[in-house]
Design a protein around this motif. Structure first.
Motif, short mmCIF file in Angstrom:
data_model
loop_
_atom_site.label_atom_id
_atom_site.label_comp_id
_atom_site.label_asym_id
_atom_site.label_seq_id
_atom_site.Cartn_x
_atom_site.Cartn_y
_atom_site.Cartn_z
N VAL A 1 72.21 42.52 67.98
CA VAL A 1 71.96 41.35 68.82
C VAL A 1 72.16 41.67 70.31
CG1 VAL A 1 72.77 39.02 69.38
CG2 VAL A 1 72.47 39.69 67.01
N SER A 2 73.21 42.42 70.64
CA SER A 2 73.46 42.72 72.06
C SER A 2 72.36 43.60 72.64
CB SER A 2 74.83 43.37 72.25
OG SER A 2 74.89 44.65 71.65
N VAL A 3 71.80 44.49 71.85
CA VAL A 3 70.71 45.35 72.31
C VAL A 3 69.44 44.51 72.49
CG1 VAL A 3 69.24 47.32 71.70
CG2 VAL A 3 71.71 47.42 71.28
N LYS A 4 69.16 43.64 71.54
CA LYS A 4 68.00 42.76 71.68
C LYS A 4 68.12 41.91 72.94
CE LYS A 4 66.85 42.20 66.80
NZ LYS A 4 66.37 41.22 65.83
N GLN A 5 69.31 41.38 73.17
CA GLN A 5 69.53 40.54 74.34
C GLN A 5 69.33 41.33 75.63
OE1 GLN A 5 73.30 38.54 74.48
NE2 GLN A 5 72.69 37.30 76.22
N PHE A 6 69.77 42.57 75.64
CA PHE A 6 69.59 43.41 76.82
C PHE A 6 68.10 43.55 77.15
CE2 PHE A 6 68.88 47.30 79.11
CZ PHE A 6 69.89 47.31 80.06
N PHE A 7 67.30 43.88 76.15
CA PHE A 7 65.87 44.06 76.39
C PHE A 7 65.19 42.74 76.76
CE2 PHE A 7 66.57 47.94 73.76
CZ PHE A 7 66.31 48.85 74.78
N MET A 8 65.62 41.67 76.12
CA MET A 8 65.06 40.37 76.47
C MET A 8 65.37 40.01 77.92
SD MET A 8 65.88 38.27 72.95
CE MET A 8 65.35 36.68 73.57
N ASP A 9 66.58 40.33 78.36
CA ASP A 9 66.95 40.03 79.74
C ASP A 9 66.11 40.83 80.73
OD1 ASP A 9 68.53 38.63 81.67
OD2 ASP A 9 69.67 40.47 81.99
N GLN A 10 65.84 42.07 80.43
CA GLN A 10 64.99 42.87 81.30
C GLN A 10 63.55 42.30 81.32
OE1 GLN A 10 66.30 45.35 83.38
NE2 GLN A 10 68.09 44.34 82.50
N GLU B 1 59.45 37.36 69.01
CA GLU B 1 59.56 38.30 67.90
C GLU B 1 60.86 39.09 67.98
OE1 GLU B 1 57.08 41.98 65.86
OE2 GLU B 1 56.07 40.71 67.31
N ILE B 2 61.23 39.50 69.18
CA ILE B 2 62.50 40.22 69.36
C ILE B 2 63.67 39.31 68.99
CG2 ILE B 2 64.05 41.25 71.08
CD1 ILE B 2 61.44 42.10 72.62
N ALA B 3 63.61 38.06 69.38
CA ALA B 3 64.69 37.12 69.11
C ALA B 3 64.87 36.87 67.62
CB ALA B 3 64.42 35.79 69.81
N GLY B 4 63.78 36.83 66.88
CA GLY B 4 63.88 36.59 65.45
C GLY B 4 64.48 35.23 65.16
N ALA B 5 65.28 35.16 64.11
CA ALA B 5 65.85 33.89 63.66
C ALA B 5 67.24 33.62 64.26
CB ALA B 5 65.95 33.87 62.13
N GLU B 6 67.78 34.57 64.99
CA GLU B 6 69.11 34.42 65.60
C GLU B 6 69.09 33.25 66.58
OE1 GLU B 6 72.92 34.78 66.77
OE2 GLU B 6 72.09 36.06 65.19
N LYS B 7 69.90 32.22 66.34
CA LYS B 7 69.89 30.99 67.13
C LYS B 7 70.08 31.24 68.62
CE LYS B 7 70.97 26.40 67.92
NZ LYS B 7 70.38 26.21 69.21
N ALA C 1 57.32 49.21 77.09
CA ALA C 1 58.44 50.00 76.58
C ALA C 1 59.61 49.09 76.20
CB ALA C 1 58.89 51.02 77.63
N LEU C 2 59.87 48.07 77.01
CA LEU C 2 60.96 47.13 76.70
C LEU C 2 60.66 46.34 75.43
CD1 LEU C 2 61.60 45.77 80.30
CD2 LEU C 2 63.12 47.29 79.01
N VAL C 3 59.42 45.91 75.28
CA VAL C 3 59.02 45.17 74.07
C VAL C 3 59.17 46.06 72.84
CG1 VAL C 3 57.04 44.20 72.84
CG2 VAL C 3 57.52 43.49 75.19
N LYS C 4 58.67 47.28 72.94
CA LYS C 4 58.74 48.22 71.82
C LYS C 4 60.19 48.47 71.40
CE LYS C 4 57.31 53.00 70.88
NZ LYS C 4 56.64 54.15 71.50
N ALA C 5 61.05 48.71 72.38
CA ALA C 5 62.46 48.96 72.09
C ALA C 5 63.14 47.71 71.54
CB ALA C 5 63.17 49.45 73.34
N GLY C 6 62.81 46.57 72.10
CA GLY C 6 63.40 45.32 71.64
C GLY C 6 63.03 45.01 70.20
N LYS C 7 61.79 45.30 69.83
CA LYS C 7 61.34 45.05 68.45
C LYS C 7 62.02 46.00 67.46
CE LYS C 7 56.77 43.12 69.40
NZ LYS C 7 55.32 43.33 69.23
N LYS C 8 62.36 47.20 67.91
CA LYS C 8 63.04 48.17 67.04
C LYS C 8 64.52 47.86 66.87
CE LYS C 8 60.53 52.42 68.16
NZ LYS C 8 60.75 53.75 68.74
N ALA C 9 65.09 47.16 67.85
CA ALA C 9 66.53 46.92 67.87
C ALA C 9 66.97 46.06 66.68
CB ALA C 9 66.92 46.25 69.17
N THR C 10 68.15 46.38 66.17
CA THR C 10 68.72 45.59 65.08
C THR C 10 69.99 44.87 65.53
OG1 THR C 10 69.92 47.52 64.27
CG2 THR C 10 67.76 47.08 63.28
#
Length: 107
Positions: free
Chosen positions: A60-69, A84-90, A49-58
């Motif tokens: 950065v703060s939301v992506k980071q939240f899911f990555m942290d979990q 994949e969730i991180a994408g190209a964002e440094k 569920a975290l991966v799915k939500a993280g991949k949908k997120a656009t």
């Protein structure tokens, strides 16, 4: 179940607008699935569920939240999804590198 996990993940909002109670529930779910004696299927369900939500997120703060979990409850198999969730964002890529090291057991 998966639907409830997805609904809880959908409560994460950009720029720290997530309701505090929902953020607490998300963190508690992560902690619960890591509790010794809890069936591993719940950890897998929650990580998915975290991966799915993280991949949908656009946002950065939301992506980071899911990555942290995921940092706390994912397994080594989830490393490609974290990138994949991180994408190209440094900054997210750097965070993904740290998560990957931790999931591989290297600090």
């Amino acid at each position: 179940d998966a639907a409830k996990a997805d609904a809880l993940c959908a409560a994460v909002q950009p720029a720290y607008y997530t309701q505090p109670l929902k953020a607490f529930q998300l963190a508690a779910a992560t902690q619960y699935v890591m509790t010794p004696g809890v069936d591993a299927k719940y950890r897998k369900l929650w990580a998915c569920a975290l991966v799915k939500a993280g991949k949908k997120a656009t946002d950065v703060s939301v992506k980071q939240f899911f990555m942290d979990q995921l940092r706390w409850c994912a397994c080594e198999k989830c490393i490609p999804a974290v990138y994949e969730i991180a994408g190209a964002e440094k900054n997210l890529k750097d965070f993904a590198d740290m998560i990957a090291r931790e999931l591989k057991g290297k600090k």
